[in-house]
Design an enzyme around this catalytic site. Structure first.
Site, PDB file in Angstrom:
ATOM      1  N   LYS A 197      -1.295  -8.314  -7.460  1.00 50.01           N
ATOM      2  CA  LYS A 197      -0.252  -7.585  -8.196  1.00 50.01           C
ATOM      3  C   LYS A 197       1.086  -8.176  -7.762  1.00 50.01           C
ATOM      4  CE  LYS A 197       2.581  -4.538  -8.377  1.00 50.01           C
ATOM      5  NZ  LYS A 197       3.995  -4.783  -8.745  1.00 50.01           N
ATOM      6  N   GLY A 250       5.975  -6.118   1.678  1.00 53.13           N
ATOM      7  CA  GLY A 250       7.039  -5.367   1.020  1.00 53.13           C
ATOM      8  C   GLY A 250       7.748  -4.473   2.021  1.00 53.13           C
ATOM      9  N   SER A 251       8.257  -3.372   1.505  1.00 48.68           N
ATOM     10  CA  SER A 251       9.105  -2.505   2.322  1.00 48.68           C
ATOM     11  C   SER A 251       8.289  -1.502   3.134  1.00 48.68           C
ATOM     12  CB  SER A 251      10.069  -1.744   1.409  1.00 48.68           C
ATOM     13  OG  SER A 251       9.323  -0.965   0.498  1.00 48.68           O
ATOM     14  N   GLU A 253       8.911   1.614   3.341  1.00 50.31           N
ATOM     15  CA  GLU A 253       8.786   2.812   2.501  1.00 50.31           C
ATOM     16  C   GLU A 253       7.504   2.770   1.642  1.00 50.31           C
ATOM     17  OE1 GLU A 253      12.081   2.629  -0.126  1.00 50.31           O
ATOM     18  OE2 GLU A 253      11.544   4.509  -1.121  1.00 50.31           O
ATOM     19  N   GLU A 272       2.773  -6.679   5.890  1.00 48.41           N
ATOM     20  CA  GLU A 272       3.886  -7.551   6.290  1.00 48.41           C
ATOM     21  C   GLU A 272       5.158  -6.895   5.766  1.00 48.41           C
ATOM     22  OE1 GLU A 272       3.922 -10.041   8.164  1.00 48.41           O
ATOM     23  OE2 GLU A 272       2.029 -11.118   8.014  1.00 48.41           O
ATOM     24  N   CYS A 306      12.468 -11.497   4.741  1.00 50.31           N
ATOM     25  CA  CYS A 306      12.065 -10.461   5.700  1.00 50.31           C
ATOM     26  C   CYS A 306      12.537 -10.834   7.100  1.00 50.31           C
ATOM     27  CB  CYS A 306      10.563 -10.304   5.666  1.00 50.31           C
ATOM     28  SG  CYS A 306       9.709 -11.865   5.740  1.00 50.31           S
ATOM     29  N   GLU A 407      17.412  -2.385   7.080  1.00 49.69           N
ATOM     30  CA  GLU A 407      17.255  -3.669   6.405  1.00 49.69           C
ATOM     31  C   GLU A 407      18.030  -3.627   5.089  1.00 49.69           C
ATOM     32  OE1 GLU A 407      13.444  -4.687   4.544  1.00 49.69           O
ATOM     33  OE2 GLU A 407      13.622  -6.658   5.467  1.00 49.69           O
TER      34      GLU A 407
HETATM   35  P1  NAP Z   1       8.680  -3.233  -2.268  1.00 46.52           P
HETATM   36  O1  NAP Z   1       9.570  -2.459  -3.117  1.00 46.52           O
HETATM   37  O2  NAP Z   1       8.029  -2.586  -1.116  1.00 46.52           O
HETATM   38  O3  NAP Z   1       7.586  -3.853  -3.245  1.00 46.52           O
HETATM   39  C1  NAP Z   1       6.592  -4.738  -2.806  1.00 46.52           C
HETATM   40  C2  NAP Z   1       5.420  -4.692  -3.766  1.00 46.52           C
HETATM   41  O4  NAP Z   1       4.818  -3.394  -3.725  1.00 46.52           O
HETATM   42  C3  NAP Z   1       5.814  -4.913  -5.223  1.00 46.52           C
HETATM   43  O5  NAP Z   1       4.799  -5.646  -5.866  1.00 46.52           O
HETATM   44  C4  NAP Z   1       5.874  -3.490  -5.740  1.00 46.52           C
HETATM   45  O6  NAP Z   1       5.751  -3.364  -7.126  1.00 46.52           O
HETATM   46  C5  NAP Z   1       4.717  -2.861  -5.034  1.00 46.52           C
HETATM   47  N1  NAP Z   1       4.762  -1.403  -4.991  1.00 46.52           N
HETATM   48  C6  NAP Z   1       5.831  -0.568  -5.124  1.00 46.52           C
HETATM   49  N2  NAP Z   1       5.442   0.711  -5.043  1.00 46.52           N
HETATM   50  C7  NAP Z   1       4.114   0.720  -4.857  1.00 46.52           C
HETATM   51  C8  NAP Z   1       3.144   1.733  -4.680  1.00 46.52           C
HETATM   52  N3  NAP Z   1       3.464   3.030  -4.705  1.00 46.52           N
HETATM   53  N4  NAP Z   1       1.855   1.376  -4.512  1.00 46.52           N
HETATM   54  C9  NAP Z   1       1.505   0.071  -4.474  1.00 46.52           C
HETATM   55  N5  NAP Z   1       2.368  -0.938  -4.637  1.00 46.52           N
HETATM   56  C10 NAP Z   1       3.664  -0.633  -4.818  1.00 46.52           C
HETATM   57  O7  NAP Z   1       9.396  -4.500  -1.665  1.00 46.52           O
HETATM   58  P2  NAP Z   1      10.286  -5.578  -2.421  1.00 46.52           P
HETATM   59  O8  NAP Z   1      11.600  -5.004  -2.719  1.00 46.52           O
HETATM   60  O9  NAP Z   1       9.515  -6.223  -3.517  1.00 46.52           O
HETATM   61  O10 NAP Z   1      10.382  -6.690  -1.290  1.00 46.52           O
HETATM   62  C11 NAP Z   1      11.293  -6.593  -0.269  1.00 46.52           C
HETATM   63  C12 NAP Z   1      10.636  -6.101   0.996  1.00 46.52           C
HETATM   64  O11 NAP Z   1       9.547  -6.949   1.361  1.00 46.52           O
HETATM   65  C13 NAP Z   1      11.578  -6.139   2.174  1.00 46.52           C
HETATM   66  O12 NAP Z   1      11.440  -4.975   2.946  1.00 46.52           O
HETATM   67  C14 NAP Z   1      11.114  -7.352   2.950  1.00 46.52           C
HETATM   68  O13 NAP Z   1      11.458  -7.345   4.300  1.00 46.52           O
HETATM   69  C15 NAP Z   1       9.663  -7.333   2.731  1.00 46.52           C
HETATM   70  N6  NAP Z   1       9.086  -8.657   2.946  1.00 46.52           N
HETATM   71  C16 NAP Z   1       8.308  -8.867   4.056  1.00 46.52           C
HETATM   72  C17 NAP Z   1       7.754 -10.114   4.282  1.00 46.52           C
HETATM   73  C18 NAP Z   1       6.873 -10.357   5.459  1.00 46.52           C
HETATM   74  O14 NAP Z   1       6.120 -11.307   5.440  1.00 46.52           O
HETATM   75  N7  NAP Z   1       6.907  -9.522   6.497  1.00 46.52           N
HETATM   76  C19 NAP Z   1       7.992 -11.162   3.389  1.00 46.52           C
HETATM   77  C20 NAP Z   1       8.810 -10.917   2.289  1.00 46.52           C
HETATM   78  C21 NAP Z   1       9.338  -9.658   2.072  1.00 46.52           C
HETATM   79  P3  NAP Z   1       7.131  -3.312  -8.007  1.00 46.52           P
HETATM   80  O15 NAP Z   1       7.624  -4.682  -7.998  1.00 46.52           O
HETATM   81  O16 NAP Z   1       6.715  -2.846  -9.339  1.00 46.52           O
HETATM   82  O17 NAP Z   1       8.028  -2.325  -7.319  1.00 46.52           O
END
Ligand code: NAP
Ligand code: MG
Length: 504
Positions: A197, A250-251, A253, A272, A306, A407
């Protein structure tokens, strides 16, 4: 459909135009298929706000179909029962080659969708995705169990390492194809069937790669992509009892929702997540390197990493010198549309929502007395249609402000002075996150001591941001659990079986 893009853009390749000309559909069981609801959603160019394509909006019903398809491929299809590890290697290797052959198309798709400069997707995102697959292509023939010297002398005991089964992979938008590859490369190497996804803002490159898996020789149903919203497609994947594992980036949250959503079948989860990574500059550092390195530690990928070095600690006696150096370095950074013929160094942030979020932090910090040594505003004029921000360097901030603790995921760094080593270890570790930390010093003792003392999954010394397929990556504390990359990632996508045989 694809709206007309600004005239100053690099011309789109015919393959890109053709791909965006009609709605891009989910990829299930080896074919693009319209979602059950027949609904679509738009994906946009954050540099101009123009629509790039309509994309099929996968929801619960589509997740059900994809899981059934992946399960059949896993249990009864050619993939696991008949395909040898060597043949699996070949498929993964061929996919890497195909990504290289289609690199220019994929670079354009990721630049359009995410906004980052084409030169960056050409030199980093896409080649690194291929490299990742080349690395994991070597693994299928090397995933071994062991024989255990058990003390029960009439028993022979050995282990088998088996794929987990059907895995759901949920990716973010900041490095669209690369973050997806970090997950699907080891998952496929271990013999799983995957359902990816991608983020709603950046679904295009993963959907394009889906088609390449056919030519690479993957049996249908092994590689599935479900574009859609997190609360719909993402949540349905997480809750589905036929999914054995979720790999998420992702986040924090959303990670909490994923852990909660996974309880039905207690599926395995790896996370992650975000960071607020401390970057520490000691007075004994090579300051020229530290200045350039610290500038890109935060502003690389527009702070949308991240591992962004978003808390910058500078030893007091060189504080002014380092800040002045960074100010000069930032003044040379060109911000502009990722697809512009005159390539910028940084593009826009990914969406208006992200722009508002980042500007919220900036305004709050300014209200609390922060000084913006550089930046502090949105960019208008000819950039007004996109989500462009000035790289922002704050001084006059303290550790307790939201801007220094949360963040931001944008081009904003908080610079603060420090006086001694013990103080800085405590301050650097005083965070809920633990993804990365870094330091700049020429004192080898200090370097090794801090490498142990800092609580983070990656430590960079006199450098920042290096990752490679062979080296494990992941978080301490609320930056997540599990390690991607390296042989560690294979642990995420395999289960261990212990076999006992009585020999007398
Ligand atoms: P996000 O809002 O947490 O979304 C990540 C993914 O999760 C997206 O595909 C999102 O879909 C999906 N998602 C959202 N709500 C969900 C739910 N209730 N159930 C299942 N999946 C759901 O994060 P983002 O804004 O895309 O990315 C930024 C974050 O990723 C930052 O916190 C960053 O630090 C982190 N990150 C971490 C790494 C690492 O390797 N540690 C690498 C890159 C980024 P939608 O797009 O439709 O919301
Ligand atoms: Mg987009």
């Amino acid at each position: 459909m694809l709206e007309k893009l600004p005239d100053n853009y690099v011309p789109l390749l015919p393959e890109v135009e053709a791909f965006l000309a009609q709605p891009v559909m989910p990829y299930i069981g080896g074919a693009y298929v319209a979602p059950y609801s027949e609904q679509t959603f738009g994906t946009y160019d954050p540099s101009s706000g123009r629509q790039l394509a309509q994309v099929g909006r996968a929801q619960k019903e589509d997740v059900n179909i994809a899981v059934k398809t992946a399960r059949e491929a896993f249990d009864a299809g050619d993939w696991w029962l008949r395909m040898s590890p060597a043949d699996r290697s070949k498929c993964i290797w061929r996919l890497a080659e195909l990504i290289e052959q289609h690199a220019e198309v994929l670079a354009q798709l990721d630049s359009l969708d995410n906004g980052k400069p084409l030169k960056t997707t050409q030199t980093d995102d896409i080649p690194l995705s291929a490299k990742h697959l080349y690395y994991y292509a070597g693994w299928p023939t090397k995933i071994e169990g062991s024989t255990i010297p058990v003390s029960q002398h009439t028993m022979f005991n050995y282990t088998l390492r088996e794929p987990v089964g059907v895995v759901g992979l949920i990716a973010p938008w900041n490095y669209p194809l690369l973050m997806a590859t970090w997950k699907f490369a080891p998952a496929l190497a271990a013999g799983n069937c995957i359902i990816l996804k991608p983020a709603e803002q950046t679904p295009l490159s993963a959907l394009y790669v889906a088609k390449l898996t056919e030519e690479a020789g993957f049996p249908p149903g092994v590689f599935n992509v479900l574009p859609g919203y997190g609360e719909e497609a993402g949540a349905a994947l997480v809750e589905h009892r036929g999914v054995d594992k979720i790999g998420f980036t992702g986040s924090v949250e959303v990670a909490r929702k994923i852990v909660q959503g996974s309880v039905g079948n207690l599926k395995r989860v790896s996370l992650e997540l975000g960071g607020k990574s401390p970057n520490i500059v000691f007075a004994d550092a090579d300051l020229e390197q530290a200045i350039v390195g610290s500038t890109w530690a935060i502003f690389g990928n527009n702070g949308q990493s991240c591992t962004a070095g978003s808390r910058l600690y500078i030893e007091r006696k060189v504080f002014d010198q380092v800040i002045a150096g960074m100010q000069e370095e930032v003044s040379r950074i060109k911000v502009g549309p990722g697809m512009a013929r005159q390539q910028p160094d940084l593009g826009p942030v990914v969406s208006d929502e992200q722009l508002d979020r980042v500007m919220g932090y900036v305004h709050e910090a300014l209200d609390q007395g922060a000084q913006a040594v550089t930046g502090g505003s949105r960019l208008f004029g000819e950039l007004q249609d996109g989500y462009f921000l000035e790289p922002t360097l704050f001084t006059g901030v303290t550790d307790d402000l939201r801007v220094s603790r949360e963040e931001i995921f944008g081009p904003v760094v908080c610079a603060m002075p420090f006086d001694d080593v013990n103080e800085i270890i405590d301050r650097a570790n005083d965070t809920d996150f633990g993804l990365a930390a870094g330091l700049w010093t020429t004192d080898v003792r200090k370097a090794h001591n801090l490498a142990r003392a800092l609580k983070a999954g990656t430590i960079w010394i006199n450098t920042w941001g290096n990752t490679e397929a062979a080296s494990p990556f992941g978080g301490y504390k609320q930056s997540g659990y599990g390690r991607e990359m390296g042989k560690e990632a294979l642990d995420l996508y395999t289960d261990v079986k212990s076999v006992w045989i009585k020999t007398d």
